[in-house]
Design an enzyme around this catalytic site. Structure first.
Site, PDB file in Angstrom:
ATOM      1  N   SER A   1       0.828  -1.045   0.140  1.00 50.08           N
ATOM      2  CA  SER A   1      -0.030  -0.159   0.112  1.00 50.08           C
ATOM      3  C   SER A   1       0.934   1.191  -0.055  1.00 50.08           C
ATOM      4  CB  SER A   1      -0.717   0.131   1.263  1.00 50.08           C
ATOM      5  OG  SER A   1      -1.477   1.023   1.637  1.00 50.08           O
ATOM      6  N   GLY A   2       0.529   2.119  -0.796  1.00 50.00           N
ATOM      7  CA  GLY A   2       1.198   3.388  -0.875  1.00 50.00           C
ATOM      8  C   GLY A   2       1.149   4.311   0.218  1.00 50.00           C
ATOM      9  N   LEU A   3      -0.257   4.098   0.795  1.00 51.75           N
ATOM     10  CA  LEU A   3      -0.305   4.897   2.222  1.00 51.75           C
ATOM     11  C   LEU A   3       0.016   4.133   3.286  1.00 51.75           C
ATOM     12  CD1 LEU A   3      -2.034   6.644   4.022  1.00 51.75           C
ATOM     13  CD2 LEU A   3      -3.790   4.886   4.395  1.00 51.75           C
TER      14      LEU A   3
ATOM     15  N   ASP B   1       1.078  10.520   2.230  1.00 54.30           N
ATOM     16  CA  ASP B   1       0.717   9.582   0.853  1.00 54.30           C
ATOM     17  C   ASP B   1       0.735  10.499  -0.100  1.00 54.30           C
ATOM     18  OD1 ASP B   1       0.321   7.554  -0.660  1.00 54.30           O
ATOM     19  OD2 ASP B   1      -1.829   7.237   0.158  1.00 54.30           O
TER      20      ASP B   1
ATOM     21  N   ASP C   1       1.076  -0.852  -4.911  1.00 49.52           N
ATOM     22  CA  ASP C   1       0.195   0.523  -5.218  1.00 49.52           C
ATOM     23  C   ASP C   1       1.376   1.457  -5.964  1.00 49.52           C
ATOM     24  OD1 ASP C   1      -1.032   2.734  -4.907  1.00 49.52           O
ATOM     25  OD2 ASP C   1      -1.251   2.511  -2.925  1.00 49.52           O
TER      26      ASP C   1
ATOM     27  N   ASP D   1       0.773   4.174  -7.297  1.00 53.69           N
ATOM     28  CA  ASP D   1       0.376   5.639  -7.307  1.00 53.69           C
ATOM     29  C   ASP D   1      -0.017   5.995  -8.920  1.00 53.69           C
ATOM     30  OD1 ASP D   1       0.360   5.665  -4.578  1.00 53.69           O
ATOM     31  OD2 ASP D   1       2.093   6.948  -4.472  1.00 53.69           O
TER      32      ASP D   1
ATOM     33  N   GLU E   1      -2.947   4.380 -10.867  1.00 57.88           N
ATOM     34  CA  GLU E   1      -4.326   5.291 -10.894  1.00 57.88           C
ATOM     35  C   GLU E   1      -4.361   6.335 -11.692  1.00 57.88           C
ATOM     36  OE1 GLU E   1      -3.614   5.541  -6.642  1.00 57.88           O
ATOM     37  OE2 GLU E   1      -3.925   7.661  -6.413  1.00 57.88           O
TER      38      GLU E   1
ATOM     39  N   LYS F   1       0.466  12.712  -6.264  1.00 61.38           N
ATOM     40  CA  LYS F   1      -1.084  12.339  -6.159  1.00 61.38           C
ATOM     41  C   LYS F   1      -1.360  12.518  -4.345  1.00 61.38           C
ATOM     42  CE  LYS F   1      -1.772   9.394  -3.933  1.00 61.38           C
ATOM     43  NZ  LYS F   1      -1.764   7.955  -3.043  1.00 61.38           N
TER      44      LYS F   1
ATOM     45  N   ASN G   1      -3.966  10.934  -1.007  1.00 66.26           N
ATOM     46  CA  ASN G   1      -4.621   9.731  -0.867  1.00 66.26           C
ATOM     47  C   ASN G   1      -6.070  10.066  -1.186  1.00 66.26           C
ATOM     48  OD1 ASN G   1      -6.473   8.265   1.399  1.00 66.26           O
ATOM     49  ND2 ASN G   1      -4.616   7.037   0.926  1.00 66.26           N
ATOM     50  N   SER G   2      -6.710   9.009  -1.605  1.00 64.91           N
ATOM     51  CA  SER G   2      -7.965   8.932  -2.120  1.00 64.91           C
ATOM     52  C   SER G   2      -9.135   9.650  -0.903  1.00 64.91           C
ATOM     53  CB  SER G   2      -8.611   7.718  -2.573  1.00 64.91           C
ATOM     54  OG  SER G   2      -7.632   7.257  -3.589  1.00 64.91           O
TER      55      SER G   2
ATOM     56  N   ARG H   1      -6.393   1.601 -12.175  1.00 69.10           N
ATOM     57  CA  ARG H   1      -7.384   2.086 -11.261  1.00 69.10           C
ATOM     58  C   ARG H   1      -7.812   3.311 -11.640  1.00 69.10           C
ATOM     59  NH1 ARG H   1      -5.066   2.876  -5.087  1.00 69.10           N
ATOM     60  NH2 ARG H   1      -6.241   4.871  -4.359  1.00 69.10           N
TER      61      ARG H   1
ATOM     62  N   HIS I   1     -12.373   2.401  -7.477  1.00 68.88           N
ATOM     63  CA  HIS I   1     -12.311   2.768  -6.026  1.00 68.88           C
ATOM     64  C   HIS I   1     -13.434   3.631  -5.679  1.00 68.88           C
ATOM     65  CE1 HIS I   1     -10.535   2.688  -2.237  1.00 68.88           C
ATOM     66  NE2 HIS I   1      -9.556   3.718  -2.375  1.00 68.88           N
TER      67      HIS I   1
END
Ligand code: SPV
Ligand code: MG
Length: 521
Positions: free
Chosen positions: A23-25, A35, A62, A64, A91, A97, A99-100, A136, A167
């Site tokens: 996970s990027g986070l 992130d 991930d 990104d 993504e 980027k 975080n979503s 993504r 997502h």
């Protein structure tokens, strides 16, 4: 399942998962940064190398936005393949980027055609046909709606993506379920139900999703555990409350694969060069020598100009055994020896040899010699013992047994014509009448190495966990080893050693050390 470093990756694999989400986070968070591509992509790839090394299951990074344009993604894919990463998810956002789940609606999406080019570039640059590229779309996250999400997903599919990650930041699964229905199993679908976590996984299975990513749960579990533990230690200023609630050190070593290294050392390092340690049992005052031991234990009584124990220490050092731990008890302040570590058995009066030995278990090494503190022997005795291969070895004098102490029964008698034949211990007793056959006397030298260390430690612990264990001696340990089915090898000698128990022994020791006697007891 998410992982963010080598340790968490191994834990995830051991839990039974068949794949890992890097996970990027979580990777950013474990570095302590945001992130927002604050950690460089090479820092991420370096961490992935540790994760790959620690595991045998595929890792999906991930990635990104791919850390730049199509060209940056090409290089990333090559580097990931080189390091054994199984795939990357990119993504459709703009580098750097966010975080979503942060300022979702403000997040700009990449131009669709540009992102399709990136997908094609990523696919074209892979060498391994099994390397996966997951595309993504953040269309739902950024608030562009279902139609745009479907439009983009289809474009990404046609550009060559191996799967589509849709997502959503909704608390309900409706968005992704509606997407799946419209998608109609066109291509593998992936979801990240961080927000709509209460939906049963079966619902996703039925809806046709190929993969569910639990994206940040080892990270969040560890944050909470670390916060609670740090706070508790700071508040209470002691470790006692937390010790039993946290992973034992043994578990840390296990997860690091310490055993494998130990086994490899046994295979690849010359026996003599093993890291060795000695435990000298010298806690008692010495019965039979009371008149001389008012102020010092018998090990400090002078023999040929220096303390009895110094002779032993010098003999050990002559065989390159420099890590010597002397367990003291009676009058510890009087024990002055150069180049040894003193370990104190404070309960020496109420306890026996095994309790003293247990005081030194942390000093057990790849090869450990346990020796009685009142022993004297010719140097070849130790040299030959160290050359005997085997996990647990004891020295037995096969000469005529006069006393009934520490008598042993062995699988074979000492037969010098079959030099090298393995003889094993059957039983050790304090009276010859307890034994069917008597092959000699235990000399007070016990060696263990490799797996033998674990076996001895465990057996010792088991004995001491029983009430009767407190006063038990080395023979008790040897018998327990044999009874538990472990091979205790016997190395025979014939004289050239002595132990000191009486005044008469003390005089003999003088002769022995001056070379005037061979001290066959
Ligand atoms: C991640 O785990 O970093 C993800 C999933 O990208 S999310 O945090 O939900 O965006
Ligand atoms: Mg991410």
């Amino acid at each position: 399942m998410e992982a963010h470093n080598g340790l968490s990756a191994r834990i995830v694999e051991e839990a039974g998962f068949s794949g890992i989400w890097a996970s990027g986070l979580a990777l950013s968070a474990q570095f302590g940064v945001r992130d927002n591509n604050e950690a460089s992509w090479t820092q991420v790839v370096d961490m992935l190398e540790f994760m790959v090394d620690a595991t045998n299951i595929p890792i999906l990074l991930d990635g990104d936005t791919g850390y730049g344009n199509f060209n940056n993604l090409r290089r990333l894919v090559r580097k990931l393949e080189q390091r054994g990463v199984a795939g990357v998810c990119i993504e459709d956002k703009i580098f750097p980027k966010n975080n979503s789940f942060l300022q979702s609606e403000k997040q700009p999406l990449a131009e669709m055609e540009e992102f399709c080019g990136k997908i094609r570039a990523g696919k074209d640059s892979r060498q391994d046909p099994d390397f996966c590229l997951v595309a993504r779309t953040e269309a739902l996250i950024a608030g562009w709606g279902q139609e745009e999400a479907l439009r983009r997903a289809e474009a990404y599919r046609q550009a060559g993506a191996d799967a589509i990650l849709i997502h959503s930041r909704s608390n309900r699964p409706d968005e992704v379920l509606a997407f799946a229905e419209a998608w109609d199993n066109r291509h593998p679908l992936v979801i990240v139900p961080t927000k709509y976590y209460s939906t049963p996984t079966e619902v996703f299975r039925k809806a046709g999703f190929s993969l569910v990513i639990w994206a940040n749960h080892t990270l969040r579990a560890s944050i909470k555990a670390m916060q609670q533990t740090a706070k508790e230690i700071h508040t209470t200023q002691t470790l006692v409350r937390v010790e039993d609630r946290i992973a034992p050190l043994k578990e840390v070593f296990r997860l690091q694969g310490a055993d494998e290294l130990e086994a490899a050392e046994a295979r690849y390092t010359p026996q003599g060069k093993q890291s060795s340690s000695v435990v000298v049992l010298a806690a008692t005052r010495g019965r039979g020598l009371e008149s001389l031991t008012e102020t010092r234990p018998k090990g400090m009584l002078p023999v040929a100009g220096k303390p009895l124990l110094s002779h032993l220490v010098d003999a050990l050092k002559a065989e390159e055994m420099h890590r010597i731990h002397v367990v003291v008890g009676y009058r510890p302040e009087s024990v002055e020896l150069n180049g040894v570590t003193l370990v104190e058995n404070e309960r020496y009066e109420a306890t026996g040899e095994l309790a003293s030995l247990a005081c030194a278990t942390e000093h057990f090494d790849q090869e450990t010699l346990v020796v009685y503190g009142d022993l004297l022997f010719r140097s070849y005795v130790l040299r030959d013992l160290l050359a005997v291969p085997g996990e647990i070895v004891v020295v037995v004098d096969s000469g005529p047994v006069e006393e009934s102490r520490d008598v042993v029964s062995c699988s074979e008698k000492d037969d010098r014509s079959v030099f090298g034949e393995a003889v094993t211990l059957r039983k050790i007793a304090q009276s010859r009448h307890e034994l069917e056959t008597v092959e000699g006397r235990f000399v007070g030298l016990l060696l263990f190495r490799g797996k033998g260390r674990e076996i001895v430690s465990e057996t010792l612990e088991a004995i001491l966990s029983q009430e009767s264990g407190a006063t038990a001696g080395l023979p008790h340990l040897l018998n327990a080893l044999v009874e538990n089915g472990h091979r205790v090898l016997v190395h025979y000698i014939h004289g050239h050693w002595m132990d000191v128990n009486t005044l008469q022994d003390l005089n003999r020791a003088e002769d022995f050390e001056r070379g005037w006697s061979h001290a066959v007891r």
